[in-house]
Scaffold this active site. Structure first.
Site, PDB file in Angstrom:
ATOM      1  CB  SER A 145       0.013   5.968  -5.237  1.00  0.00           C
ATOM      2  OG  SER A 145      -0.733   6.887  -6.012  1.00  0.00           O
ATOM      3  CE1 TYR A 158       3.802   5.873  -9.094  1.00  0.00           C
ATOM      4  CE2 TYR A 158       1.501   6.536  -9.274  1.00  0.00           C
ATOM      5  CZ  TYR A 158       2.688   6.481  -8.556  1.00  0.00           C
ATOM      6  OH  TYR A 158       2.751   7.033  -7.291  1.00  0.00           O
TER       7      TYR A 158
END
Length: 262
Positions: A145, A158
């Site tokens: 990501s 995250y």
């Protein structure tokens, strides 16, 4: 057609895609199958995997497993090999995102983000590599990501997990560089997936903004002013799996309309 690939260029290759039942994973599975690969779809929920596999049972196989559980990963890979043979391509796409202010980030949330996003990548890569070493050829593509390349508020767990995925990618790429195996990461920005739709819903619930306003907020992070489409991420994965990308390893490729440049 993407540079470095031709129709059928992955014929005879067995690709295993985690988180393959929806979003980026489903798009990746379809594009690899279009290149001739036989694809094992792995995920925690069997039903969406079977729905995709039913469209072409000769090309797809569905298997349920939690990538964070070593025993389940071992069983799933054994089943996948029985159906399609040794694994040549692994796409570590399974992931989960949950937001919380840092001081309200519990140890349980922290461990869950690490388990699904990072430990799952470790376990699946360890399961796939022996097949690749035997063949003298392999491709591992980790779907990280932009959160693995930059920091974002309220998603510290995250971000930490995805930074870990990028670090693992780079370290493993060097370790296996002489074996014929490449290891890379793709780092999507905000992408049109169920996960993003969930995030939009959370913004609406917490802020009172309309869905359109919340959606525009996410799109604004992309200099192109739009959301990335799953097929765009899948196309990057397809290129990395092709012969033309044999010299590309240890890279973290941002697919985000210019949000991240490095």
């Amino acid at each position: 057609m993407t540079a470095g690939t031709t129709p059928g260029s992955l014929a005879g290759r067995h690709a295993l895609v985690t988180g393959g039942g929806q979003g980026i994973g489903a798009a990746v599975a379809r594009v690899l199958a279009a290149e001739g690969a036989r694809v094992t779809l792995l995920g925690r929920r069997l039903a969406p995997l079977q729905e995709i596999a039913a469209a072409d049972p000769e090309r797809f196989h569905a298997v349920a497993a939690d990538v964070a559980e070593a025993a389940q990963v071992e069983r799933a890979f054994a089943e996948a090999r029985e159906r399609f043979g040794p694994v040549a391509i692994l796409v570590n796409n399974a992931g989960q995102a949950q937001s919380a202010p840092f001081l309200r980030t519990s140890a349980e949330l922290w461990q869950r983000m690490l388990a699904v996003n990072l430990t799952g990548t470790l376990l699946c890569s360890q399961a796939a590599l022996p097949d690749m070493f035997t063949a003298g050829w392999g491709r591992i593509v980790n779907v990280a990501s932009t959160a693995g390349l930059a920091g974002y508020a309220y998603v510290s767990a995250y971000c930490a997990a995805k930074h870990g995925v990028v670090g693992l990618t780079r370290a493993l790429a060097l370790e296996v560089a002489k074996t014929g195996v490449t290891v890379n990461a793709v780092c999507p920005g905000y992408t049109e997936t169920g996960l993003l739709h969930q995030s939009i819903g959370n913004v609406v619930a917490k802020t009172g903004r309309s869905e359109a306003e919340a959606r525009a907020q996410f799109a604004a992070a992309n200099p192109q002013g739009r959301l990335v489409q799953p097929e765009e991420v899948a196309d990057s994965v397809r290129w990395l799996c092709g012969a033309g990308a044999a010299s590309i390893t240890g890279q973290a490729i941002a697919v985000c309309g210019g949000e991240i440049m490095r």
